[in-house]
Design a protein around this motif. Sequence first.
Motif, PDB file in Angstrom:
ATOM      1  N   ARG A  41       2.024  -3.045 -10.250  1.00 34.43           N
ATOM      2  CA  ARG A  41       1.277  -1.855  -9.835  1.00 34.43           C
ATOM      3  C   ARG A  41      -0.235  -2.141  -9.799  1.00 34.43           C
ATOM      4  NH1 ARG A  41       3.065   3.412 -10.678  1.00 34.43           N
ATOM      5  NH2 ARG A  41       4.333   2.755 -12.471  1.00 34.43           N
ATOM      6  N   ALA A  42      -0.698  -2.960 -10.728  1.00 32.63           N
ATOM      7  CA  ALA A  42      -2.124  -3.281 -10.789  1.00 32.63           C
ATOM      8  C   ALA A  42      -2.586  -4.070  -9.559  1.00 32.63           C
ATOM      9  CB  ALA A  42      -2.422  -4.073 -12.059  1.00 32.63           C
ATOM     10  N   ARG A  43      -1.658  -4.760  -8.885  1.00 25.47           N
ATOM     11  CA  ARG A  43      -2.022  -5.556  -7.712  1.00 25.47           C
ATOM     12  C   ARG A  43      -1.772  -4.813  -6.397  1.00 25.47           C
ATOM     13  NH1 ARG A  43       0.895  -9.331 -10.810  1.00 25.47           N
ATOM     14  NH2 ARG A  43       2.634  -9.314  -9.316  1.00 25.47           N
ATOM     15  N   TRP A  44      -1.138  -3.652  -6.452  1.00 25.64           N
ATOM     16  CA  TRP A  44      -0.891  -2.848  -5.268  1.00 25.64           C
ATOM     17  C   TRP A  44      -2.006  -1.830  -5.086  1.00 25.64           C
ATOM     18  CZ3 TRP A  44       4.997  -1.318  -4.708  1.00 25.64           C
ATOM     19  CH2 TRP A  44       5.781  -2.487  -4.760  1.00 25.64           C
ATOM     20  N   LEU A  45      -2.137  -1.337  -3.861  1.00 30.01           N
ATOM     21  CA  LEU A  45      -3.085  -0.263  -3.602  1.00 30.01           C
ATOM     22  C   LEU A  45      -2.296   1.041  -3.525  1.00 30.01           C
ATOM     23  CD1 LEU A  45      -5.849   0.832  -3.014  1.00 30.01           C
ATOM     24  CD2 LEU A  45      -5.572   0.148  -0.616  1.00 30.01           C
ATOM     25  N   VAL A  74       0.830  -1.205   0.000  1.00 28.88           N
ATOM     26  CA  VAL A  74       0.000   0.000   0.000  1.00 28.88           C
ATOM     27  C   VAL A  74       0.866   1.256   0.000  1.00 28.88           C
ATOM     28  CG1 VAL A  74      -1.772   1.294   1.258  1.00 28.88           C
ATOM     29  CG2 VAL A  74      -1.847  -1.206   1.246  1.00 28.88           C
ATOM     30  N   VAL A  75       0.477   2.222  -0.810  1.00 26.29           N
ATOM     31  CA  VAL A  75       1.032   3.575  -0.761  1.00 26.29           C
ATOM     32  C   VAL A  75      -0.142   4.548  -0.820  1.00 26.29           C
ATOM     33  CG1 VAL A  75       2.573   5.280  -1.782  1.00 26.29           C
ATOM     34  CG2 VAL A  75       3.095   2.846  -2.014  1.00 26.29           C
ATOM     35  N   VAL A  76      -0.221   5.434   0.157  1.00 21.42           N
ATOM     36  CA  VAL A  76      -1.297   6.424   0.197  1.00 21.42           C
ATOM     37  C   VAL A  76      -0.673   7.813   0.287  1.00 21.42           C
ATOM     38  CG1 VAL A  76      -3.370   7.202   1.417  1.00 21.42           C
ATOM     39  CG2 VAL A  76      -2.815   4.773   1.349  1.00 21.42           C
ATOM     40  N   ALA A  77      -1.190   8.738  -0.498  1.00 21.41           N
ATOM     41  CA  ALA A  77      -0.721  10.125  -0.495  1.00 21.41           C
ATOM     42  C   ALA A  77      -1.902  11.041  -0.769  1.00 21.41           C
ATOM     43  CB  ALA A  77       0.385  10.321  -1.539  1.00 21.41           C
ATOM     44  N   GLU A  78      -1.686  12.328  -0.621  1.00 21.48           N
ATOM     45  CA  GLU A  78      -2.770  13.292  -0.810  1.00 21.48           C
ATOM     46  C   GLU A  78      -3.241  13.348  -2.256  1.00 21.48           C
ATOM     47  OE1 GLU A  78      -4.459  14.663   1.403  1.00 21.48           O
ATOM     48  OE2 GLU A  78      -3.261  14.870   3.225  1.00 21.48           O
ATOM     49  N   THR A  79      -2.361  13.041  -3.195  1.00 21.00           N
ATOM     50  CA  THR A  79      -2.742  13.017  -4.602  1.00 21.00           C
ATOM     51  C   THR A  79      -2.357  11.680  -5.214  1.00 21.00           C
ATOM     52  OG1 THR A  79      -0.643  13.879  -5.465  1.00 21.00           O
ATOM     53  CG2 THR A  79      -2.301  15.503  -4.761  1.00 21.00           C
ATOM     54  N   GLN A  80      -3.052  11.302  -6.283  1.00 20.55           N
ATOM     55  CA  GLN A  80      -2.728  10.051  -6.972  1.00 20.55           C
ATOM     56  C   GLN A  80      -1.332  10.116  -7.559  1.00 20.55           C
ATOM     57  OE1 GLN A  80      -4.621   7.312  -6.984  1.00 20.55           O
ATOM     58  NE2 GLN A  80      -3.090   6.178  -8.167  1.00 20.55           N
ATOM     59  N   VAL A 132      -0.989  -4.054   6.141  1.00 18.53           N
ATOM     60  CA  VAL A 132      -0.421  -3.314   5.021  1.00 18.53           C
ATOM     61  C   VAL A 132       1.102  -3.394   5.059  1.00 18.53           C
ATOM     62  CG1 VAL A 132      -2.397  -1.751   4.933  1.00 18.53           C
ATOM     63  CG2 VAL A 132      -0.377  -1.082   6.235  1.00 18.53           C
ATOM     64  N   VAL A 133       1.684  -3.508   3.876  1.00 19.44           N
ATOM     65  CA  VAL A 133       3.128  -3.353   3.720  1.00 19.44           C
ATOM     66  C   VAL A 133       3.310  -1.948   3.161  1.00 19.44           C
ATOM     67  CG1 VAL A 133       5.235  -4.325   2.764  1.00 19.44           C
ATOM     68  CG2 VAL A 133       3.241  -5.798   3.122  1.00 19.44           C
ATOM     69  N   PRO A 134       3.665  -0.970   3.998  1.00 18.83           N
ATOM     70  CA  PRO A 134       3.754   0.413   3.527  1.00 18.83           C
ATOM     71  C   PRO A 134       5.035   0.603   2.712  1.00 18.83           C
ATOM     72  CG  PRO A 134       4.337   0.307   5.847  1.00 18.83           C
ATOM     73  CD  PRO A 134       3.969  -1.087   5.423  1.00 18.83           C
ATOM     74  N   VAL A 135       4.907   0.673   1.402  1.00 22.46           N
ATOM     75  CA  VAL A 135       6.068   0.643   0.513  1.00 22.46           C
ATOM     76  C   VAL A 135       6.374   2.019  -0.079  1.00 22.46           C
ATOM     77  CG1 VAL A 135       5.994  -1.801  -0.063  1.00 22.46           C
ATOM     78  CG2 VAL A 135       4.540  -0.212  -1.321  1.00 22.46           C
ATOM     79  N   GLY A 136       5.826   3.070   0.500  1.00 24.94           N
ATOM     80  CA  GLY A 136       6.112   4.412  -0.001  1.00 24.94           C
ATOM     81  C   GLY A 136       7.555   4.807   0.260  1.00 24.94           C
ATOM     82  N   ALA A 137       8.245   5.239  -0.784  1.00 19.31           N
ATOM     83  CA  ALA A 137       9.663   5.594  -0.679  1.00 19.31           C
ATOM     84  C   ALA A 137       9.829   7.047  -0.224  1.00 19.31           C
ATOM     85  CB  ALA A 137      10.345   5.376  -2.023  1.00 19.31           C
ATOM     86  N   SER A 138      11.082   7.418   0.016  1.00 22.43           N
ATOM     87  CA  SER A 138      11.414   8.771   0.453  1.00 22.43           C
ATOM     88  C   SER A 138      11.922   9.624  -0.708  1.00 22.43           C
ATOM     89  CB  SER A 138      12.491   8.723   1.545  1.00 22.43           C
ATOM     90  OG  SER A 138      12.013   8.090   2.708  1.00 22.43           O
ATOM     91  N   ARG A 139      11.828  10.915  -0.532  1.00 25.71           N
ATOM     92  CA  ARG A 139      12.442  11.861  -1.462  1.00 25.71           C
ATOM     93  C   ARG A 139      13.826  12.252  -0.939  1.00 25.71           C
ATOM     94  NH1 ARG A 139       9.390  13.875  -5.487  1.00 25.71           N
ATOM     95  NH2 ARG A 139       7.141  13.340  -5.470  1.00 25.71           N
ATOM     96  N   GLU A 140      14.645  12.779  -1.818  1.00 27.16           N
ATOM     97  CA  GLU A 140      16.046  13.037  -1.473  1.00 27.16           C
ATOM     98  C   GLU A 140      16.218  14.005  -0.313  1.00 27.16           C
ATOM     99  OE1 GLU A 140      17.973  14.233  -5.084  1.00 27.16           O
ATOM    100  OE2 GLU A 140      18.054  12.177  -5.881  1.00 27.16           O
TER     101      GLU A 140
END
Length: 360
Positions: A297-301, A242-248, A326-334
């Motif tokens: 990507r099609a299988r992730w949320l 799962v990756v959730v953010a304010e915008t798609q 959930v496996v929170p897979v959102g990466a970081s920015r530099e």
Amino acid sequence: MNTAALSPAPLSPALSVLDLVPVRTGQTSAEAVAASMDLVRLADRLGYTRYWFAEHHNMPAVAASTPPVMAAAAAVQTERIRVGSGGVMLPNHAPLVVAEQFAALEALAPGRIDLGLGRAPGSDPVITALLRSSGPTADVERFGEHVQDIMALLRHEGATIRLTSGETYPVRATPSATGAPTVWLLGSSDFSARLAAELGLPYVFANHFSGAGIDQVLALYRDGYRPSEAFPEPRTFLTLNVVVAETQEEAEARALPQLRSMARLRTGKPMGPLETVEEAQAAPLDTLGQQMVEDMRARWLTATPGTAAAELRRLAGRHGVEEVMVVPVGASREDEGMTTTAGRTQTLSLLAEALGTPAA
């Protein structure tokens, strides 16, 4: 500390976390662990049910190699969340050692420990051979036997073995135990589902890793379940990347580094630390790699909060579960800190906020 005052509002469905302790470009393992400890404290405050650490070995982007150590660190920094393994790869370890480690964890955080057990090695054949260089410990063929050994060793009365002389010898994972971890079986095929059903244990299908066949495997587990004293009914939950953010757009950008890393793993490309968002966007993949990214990507949320909450509720209903890990897979920015994990923090925070609000 008054833990009652800290109790957050219940989430629906209940949420939990699986953490591989990702290591990003330029980050040390110490910083990666610090970031995961920051995340487990947040999950505790937000009302997540459990927080599990995976076991993987010799991977440049993964610092989760010893779930009991990570769970111990998490336990002393949290108040109410359950902590444990998702899972301990039993063929790599002697059953007595696993039982002793998790008995110690149960003494450290009574009533908050989960012991998830899996059959996979958690690495490649070379590392698997190194892990078992002193001889086979819990070979795959004896997995069911060793699961039962661990359960017996964790009980207050312990287990009894018969020596070659014919005498019996008592063995306990710890003296005077007052409780035991909850044992879960994990898997991505029907083997562990059948075993969990036979033993009356909770079971989790690794949907985040391999979603193929989940309906059939869960039906097999539920239909064949033999009630146990601890679990009169079958018990399972759904796992999901799962990756959730304010915008798609932001959610998709945060997902890209992990998608690319998985594509490299599955195509035999050299592995490295997890890319930042900027690194991933600046280096196009070849055609095969890009196709794999799109397929995964099609299988992730990967979504905004409202959409993610609605989809999690839909999936929980479809699969008949009241909890999603959930496996929170959102990466970081530099420009984001090394001892925090911004993409994953954002995912847990936005999900908890969205799921703490009743569905319309």
